[in-house]
Each structure stands twice: as structure tokens, then as C-alpha cells.
Enzyme design. Structure first.
Site, PDB file in Angstrom:
ATOM      1  N   LYS A 128       0.824  -1.224   0.000  1.00 44.49           N
ATOM      2  CA  LYS A 128       0.000   0.000   0.000  1.00 44.49           C
ATOM      3  C   LYS A 128       0.845   1.256   0.000  1.00 44.49           C
ATOM      4  O   LYS A 128       0.471   2.255  -0.602  1.00 44.49           O
ATOM      5  CB  LYS A 128      -0.942   0.006   1.207  1.00 44.49           C
ATOM      6  CG  LYS A 128      -2.112  -0.929   1.053  1.00 44.49           C
ATOM      7  CD  LYS A 128      -3.268  -0.492   1.913  1.00 44.49           C
ATOM      8  CE  LYS A 128      -4.494  -1.355   1.672  1.00 44.49           C
ATOM      9  NZ  LYS A 128      -5.523  -1.156   2.683  1.00 44.49           N
ATOM     10  N   LYS A 158      -5.070 -10.521  -6.859  1.00 43.64           N
ATOM     11  CA  LYS A 158      -6.322 -10.790  -6.149  1.00 43.64           C
ATOM     12  C   LYS A 158      -7.385  -9.749  -6.522  1.00 43.64           C
ATOM     13  O   LYS A 158      -7.042  -8.619  -6.891  1.00 43.64           O
ATOM     14  CB  LYS A 158      -6.092 -10.868  -4.638  1.00 43.64           C
ATOM     15  CG  LYS A 158      -5.896  -9.562  -3.968  1.00 43.64           C
ATOM     16  CD  LYS A 158      -5.909  -9.657  -2.450  1.00 43.64           C
ATOM     17  CE  LYS A 158      -5.825  -8.216  -1.984  1.00 43.64           C
ATOM     18  NZ  LYS A 158      -5.610  -7.918  -0.641  1.00 43.64           N
ATOM     19  N   LYS A 189     -10.674  -3.988  -3.987  1.00 43.04           N
ATOM     20  CA  LYS A 189     -11.531  -2.802  -4.045  1.00 43.04           C
ATOM     21  C   LYS A 189     -10.837  -1.689  -4.821  1.00 43.04           C
ATOM     22  O   LYS A 189     -11.500  -0.806  -5.370  1.00 43.04           O
ATOM     23  CB  LYS A 189     -11.812  -2.292  -2.624  1.00 43.04           C
ATOM     24  CG  LYS A 189     -12.643  -3.232  -1.760  1.00 43.04           C
ATOM     25  CD  LYS A 189     -12.635  -2.734  -0.300  1.00 43.04           C
ATOM     26  CE  LYS A 189     -13.338  -3.691   0.632  1.00 43.04           C
ATOM     27  NZ  LYS A 189     -12.888  -3.544   2.037  1.00 43.04           N
TER      28      LYS A 189
END
Ligand code: TYM
Length: 350
Positions: free
Chosen positions: A115, A207, A210
Site C-alpha cells: 500500500k 487478487k 476494491k
């Protein structure tokens, strides 16, 4: 060993684009667990703000995750559903855990590395400390079981390390206050079933997430029937027919993903899917999968829409859940404060 009563805790971030991975990897399993366990399900809004969120969107997304919980069948009267920021004990315990966890442990967290990317210096301190808040979420209820998808495994291992270090560092005080040989349980991660890692529909090696810029990479819980069918039709595949055995899915991530999604939606194993569909071309399997996805997901989406028309009701569910959660968390915090040596009201009251 100290005995801990079985209790399930899990959380979902209200960061928008709630998708099939969240639904199959987590929410349907939350519904399953409530049949056999006392459960606490939390919309983790404090985790969401580790990355900037538009305030109006955050509130909207918090209600949307709550609506998804309820539409999927979580019973907020028999169990507890609430949003994290309403129970201050999460932040309070997270601080104590910030003083237990080591920098080296957090430095190893792959989610932070992903992130924060190249802009590590610019990431919020909250993003770095994210896993200590997650440990606090679980341990403030001394929860024993945590159903999650595969991507949360490392965070749950860290929760166990934090619990073990707290139990070790304060062993004498824990015993002296009558808590036996451990104050916190070593929580069991529950990462089971065919859908622990649903992959992107555009790239079987990434994966489903969102934050993927492509809307075609995921099926969201608010997609209508046409959108679901279109996204499955456009999903990337390879030219081979489906194999009849699991072994034949090796090195075929897209095929493996669609078979896993089918299995999870139908509530069967991947072996059973291959028994019924082995030898089929994707031109036949995809419409079968799309039909199954639409019949399973459309009622959930409709119920979510109905619930979201009455935000007052959703807010009431969250507030009521938070009131009950606060009571449970306060008992743990009294214990933590005694153990650590903080003066607090229960001591002062005698
Ligand atoms: P979050 O909001 O990213 O995801 C919610 C749940 O969905 C699972 N999940 C998936 N499962 C299968 N395939 C996928 N592609 C997929 N993507 C997401 C996640 O594993 C998760 O179970 N840190 C957590 C939230 C959290 C939490 C907690 C969880 C905060 N405190 C305490 C458990 C216990 C998160 O970001 O989940």
C-alpha cells in the site's frame, strides 16, 4: 492454561467497491459462523482512514457494508454488528499494543509495503500501525476465532505474536490479578473453503480488490444482473476446456479462479464442479457461472438497496451493536489497565 470462551470477531473496511471476494471469502463465512458461535462483526472505519477518505463517502460506505452484512443474513440482534469508531476501547488497546509490538515486526508486513509502495515516507503513521489496531479489534473482546480471506493471514499471525508478548511481558501481573497464565488468547485464523483468495477477473495472478482501477476486474455487491453477466463473459480465460481433476488447474490461474467462484457460489467443492463441468469449453461454463452468480447475488443486491433506503435503521443497528460491544470491551480494558499498572476508575472505586 487459561480457558477462553469461543468467540468470533471479524471486520471489513468501508472503502467502497465491496466485491465478490469480500462476500465469498468473508461475509458468507460470517453468516455460517453465527449458527455455532457468538459473533462480533465490525465495520472498521478507523482502519479505512489510514488512507484518506472523503467523509461523505466514508459514511455512505459504512452503511453499505452494514447493509451487506444484514442482506447476507447476519442477525444483529443475536450477534453484534457495529462500526469501530463508536467503541473507543479499540484505539485505547491499540496504543498499548503499539508499545508491545516491535518496529521490526511491522516492517515485515507485506500489506504495508504494497500500500505504501515507493512513497513510504509519505504514508500515514496509521497505515504503518494498521496491524496493531487490528490486533486490538480482536483482542479487546478476547476473540478466539477470526474468519478472513488469505490476504489477512500475516496480520493475524502478528495478532498472535502481540498476544503472546503481552502475556509473556506481563506474566507476573497477569497471575497476580487472578487471570491465570494468559490474559489474551492466541486467536485462530479461519481461512477455509474454496474462496479464500478470489482473483481479478482480468488477471488470474492478482487478487480481486476494491482498489483495482478496472471495474471489470471485480463483481461488486451492487452490480445488477446485466453487469454481472457481462463481467463474467469478458473474464479472461485460456483456450483449453475445463479439466476433470483439480490437478489440471495447475498453471491455469484464470480457470482455477472461475472454478473456485462457482464452487463457493454453489456451496460445493471444486472437485464437484469439475466432476460436473470437466470437458466443458468456457463458452458453455461462463453462462452457467453467470446464471449462478446472478441468482445468488441479485437478491442480496436488492435487499441492500432496500436497506439503504432507510439509513436511520442502519445507524440504529450500528449504535445498538456499539452499546453492547462497549460493555464487553470495557471489561477487557479494566483487566488490561490493572495488569499494566494504570490507575483507573474500578480501582479507585475500591
Ligand atoms: P478488507 O476490508 O480488505 O476485506 C474484508 C474481508 O474480505 C477478505 N477478502 C478476500 N477474500 C477472498 N478473496 C479476495 N480477493 C478478498 N479480498 C478481501 C479479506 O481477507 C477480509 O476477510 N484488515 C482487514 C479488516 C480488519 C479485520 C480486523 C479483519 C480490521 N480489523 C480484525 C479481521 C479481524 C481488511 O482490510 O479487510
Amino acid at each position: 492454561m487459561t480457558d477462553f470462551s469461543p468467540l468470533v470477531f471479524s471486520g471489513v473496511q468501508p472503502t467502497g467497491n465491496l466485491h465478490l471476494g469480500n462476500y465469498l471469502g468473508a461475509i458468507t463465512r460470517f453468516v455460517e459462523m453465527q449458527k455455532s458461535h457468538a459473533c462480533i462483526y465490525c465495520v472498521v472505519d478507523m482502519h479505512a482512514i489510514t488512507v484518506w477518505q472523503d467523509p461523505k463517502e466514508l459514511a455512505r460506505n459504512t452503511r453499505e457494508v452494514t447493509a451487506a452484512f444484514l442482506a447476507a443474513g447476519i442477525d444483529p440482534a443475536a450477534h453484534i454488528v457495529f462500526n469501530q469508531s463508536q467503541v473507543a476501547a479499540h484505539a485505547e488497546l491499540a496504543w498499548v499494543f503499539n508499545c508491545v509490538a516491535r518496529m521490526g515486526w511491522l516492517n515485515r508486513m507485506t500489506q504495508f509495503k504494497e500500500k505504501a509502495g515507493k512513497h513510504r515516507e509519505n504514508a500515514s503513521v496509521g497505515l504503518f500501525a494498521y496491524p496493531t489496531l487490528m490486533a486490538a479489534d480482536i483482542l479487546v473482546y478476547r476473540a478466539t476465532h477470526v474468519p478472513v480471506g488469505e490476504d489477512q493471514k500475516q496480520h493475524l499471525e502478528l495478532s498472535r505474536d502481540i498476544a503472546a508478548k503481552f502475556n509473556h511481558d506481563f506474566a507476573e501481573s497477569i497471575a497476580a490479578h487472578g487471570f491465570g497464565d494468559a490474559f489474551f488468547p492466541l486467536t485462530e485464523p479461519l481461512i477455509t473453503g474454496p474462496a479464500t483468495r478470489i482473483m481479478s477477473l482480468r488477471d488470474g495472478t492478482k487478487k480481486m480488490s476494491k482498489s483495482d482501477p478496472s471495474d471489470f476486474s471485480r463483481i461488486t455487491l451492487t452490480d445488477d444482473a446485466d453487469a454481472i453477466a457481462l463481467k463474467i463473459r469478458k473474464a479472461r480465460t485460456d483456450p483449453e476446456p475445463l479439466p476433470s481433476e483439480l490437478d489440471g488447474l495447475k498453471e491455469r490461474p484464470e480457470a482455477e479462479n472461475l472454478v473456485g467462484i462457482y464452487a463457493a457460489l454453489a456451496g460445493v467443492t471444486r472437485e464437484e464442479v469439475l466432476r460436473d463441468h470437466g470437458g466443458s469449453q468456457f463458452s458453455a461454463f461462463k453462462p452457467a457461472l453467470a446464471d449462478l452468480a446472478v441468482t445468488t447475488m441479485a437478491p442480496i443486491a436488492a435487499e441492500m438497496r432496500r436497506l439503504l433506503e432507510d439509513p436511520g435503521h442502519i445507524d440504529g443497528v450500528l449504535t445498538d451493536g456499539a452499546d453492547r460491544a462497549r460493555g464487553l470491551a470495557a471489561a477487557t480494558m479494566d483487566g488490561v489497565k490493572d495488569i499494566v499498572g494504570f490507575i483507573h476508575r474500578s480501582i479507585a472505586a475500591g
